[in-house]
Design an enzyme around this catalytic site. Structure first.
Site, mmCIF file in Angstrom:
data_model
loop_
_atom_site.group_PDB
_atom_site.id
_atom_site.type_symbol
_atom_site.label_atom_id
_atom_site.label_comp_id
_atom_site.label_asym_id
_atom_site.label_seq_id
_atom_site.Cartn_x
_atom_site.Cartn_y
_atom_site.Cartn_z
ATOM 1 N N CYS A 39 14.147 -23.826 14.439
ATOM 2 C CA CYS A 39 13.251 -22.701 14.124
ATOM 3 C C CYS A 39 12.951 -22.671 12.624
ATOM 4 C CB CYS A 39 13.836 -21.376 14.613
ATOM 5 S SG CYS A 39 15.418 -20.994 13.880
ATOM 6 N N ASP A 50 29.456 -19.198 20.102
ATOM 7 C CA ASP A 50 28.853 -18.713 18.855
ATOM 8 C C ASP A 50 30.000 -18.470 17.873
ATOM 9 O OD1 ASP A 50 25.853 -17.222 18.213
ATOM 10 O OD2 ASP A 50 27.530 -16.789 16.851
#
Ligand code: SAH
Length: 392
Positions: A336, A248
């Site tokens: 998403c 990340d």
């Protein structure tokens, strides 16, 4: 109560229970109506359609009811009872699973409201002024809802309410305070950071997809891109992965991931967490280094205008992974972005596959779980799309 009168014929979508009234559909003056007021919506010939929350913007009314029921404490109590009833039917509230979404906006007939449950704490988000003004009633109903077991309600709407409404919301506990922030999902523990984390602190919407990943992880060398809290990493380790790498770009996310690994496993020496940009990591990666890769990036298209660039982004990201994944590899890939359709996403992944010249088959087509229900009259409520690919 103030009235909204529709232009002739503009009741068509409302008669099919679509819960939004757009500004262009309204014929009556709205100057006297305050943002967040409950209004009555009537047709040009005076027929009552229902009641909803008024708001300035392109969506002017979010329908709460399609009859003349009063919008009072009992209204919210009954909507919340129905929402909990569904989660009980789904078997989501159990000792080994106390993290789930209780209210998913239009999908639970409460447009503008999100409530996620983490053990004895409910985290509540208002996306409309009407829900913001109803926050105390909703919080009281949450703690008194039989069978829910919530004693703390944290309100987190600083970034979700329309800026122009100048509501100046503060993130804080409305009822109770901090108890524990460790919740359980399918028997696995997670630290939930609702104070500083994204959204309500955790992405409960990937629960079923993480469970599927667990069943495919045995013996694999897993790469979890955009790991955030490390949800997929914890499930991969629980499923017997040989090694897991979590990536990340946010150092805070890497810390959270490490904490969630440590709380679940005594020995996690086969897990590695790296703070790095996803595209850079994939560029530098040895081909064949991983045979299970998860790509769960943030929404690339936050609005319609960004669709073209977003599709290019999905194609580039999926190409980078497809080019380098080991033979016999499994790719979990998600979008998403609500603005991007299932077909558009699939086409972007198809283009990436063609460009990589690998043999690729679709094993599963994934979506959001049942505690994020889609009101059939409101297809806009569907947002999470995923594919599981087998790459030879
Ligand atoms: N997969 C996660 C949710 C991902 S949220 C889960 O199951 O909970 C998206 C994450 O992507 C955020 O943590 C954000 O920090 C990270 N991110 C955003 N841009 C990135 C980039 N270019 N490279 C790597 N990580 C990125």
């Amino acid at each position: 109560m103030e009235k909204i009168i529709l232009k002739r014929g503009k009741e068509e979508s409302l008669d099919r229970f679509h819960p939004w009234v757009f500004s262009g559909a309204i014929s009556s003056p709205t100057d006297a109506i305050e943002e967040g007021d409950v209004v009555e919506v009537v047709t040009s010939d005076g027929r009552l359609i229902g009641r909803g929350h008024y708001q300035i913007g392109s969506i002017m009314v979010r329908m709460l009811t399609f009859d003349d029921a009063p919008i009072d404490d009992e209204f919210f109590a009954s909507r919340l009872r129905q929402a909990l009833g569904l989660r009980k039917v789904l078997g989501l509230a159990r000792p080994d699973n106390n993290a789930y979404r209780l209210v998913h906006g239009e999908g639970d007939f409460m447009p503008g409201l999100i409530v996620d449950i983490y053990g004895d704490t409910a985290v509540m988000q208002a996306h409309s002024p009407g829900m913001h003004f109803s926050r105390d009633i909703i919080a009281r109903q949450l703690v008194s809802l039989p069978g829910l077991g919530v004693s703390n309600v944290y309100y987190k709407s600083e970034t979700t309410l329309p800026y122009k409404a100048e509501l100046d919301p503060h993130n804080d506990y409305i009822i109770g305070g901090f108890s524990t922030n460790v919740a359980v999902e399918n028997g696995l523990k997670f630290h939930i950071d609702w104070l500083k984390g994204q959204k309500t602190g955790f992405f409960v919407d990937q629960r079923d997809n993480r469970q599927l990943l667990r069943s495919l992880s045995h013996g694999r060398n897993v790469l979890n891109m955009f790991c955030y809290t490390g949800g997929f990493s914890v499930y991969a380790l629980a499923g017997g992965a040989r090694a897991v790498t979590s990536v990340d770009s946010s150092a805070k996310a890497i810390q959270l991931t490490q904490a969630n690994i440590d709380i679940n496993f005594d020995d996690a020496s086969h897990h590695r967490a790296v703070a790095e940009d996803a595209f850079k990591y994939l560029d530098a990666m040895e081909p064949g280094a991983h045979d299970l890769i998860i790509l769960d990036p943030p929404a690339f298209a936050k609005h319609r205008g960004a669709i073209r660039n977003a599709l290019r982004g999905y194609q580039r990201l999926n190409y980078a992974a497809l080019k380098k994944i080991a033979r016999g590899g499994i790719l979990f890939t998600f979008s998403c972005s609500q603005a991007i359709s299932r077909e558009q996403f699939r086409l972007a992944v198809f283009s990436a596959a063609a460009q990589s010249r690998r043999k690729v088959r679709i094993l599963h087509q994934l979506t959001q779980p049942a505690d994020h229900p889609v009101n059939i009259y409101h297809p806009e409520g569907e947002y999470l799309k995923g594919l599981v690919l087998y790459v030879e």
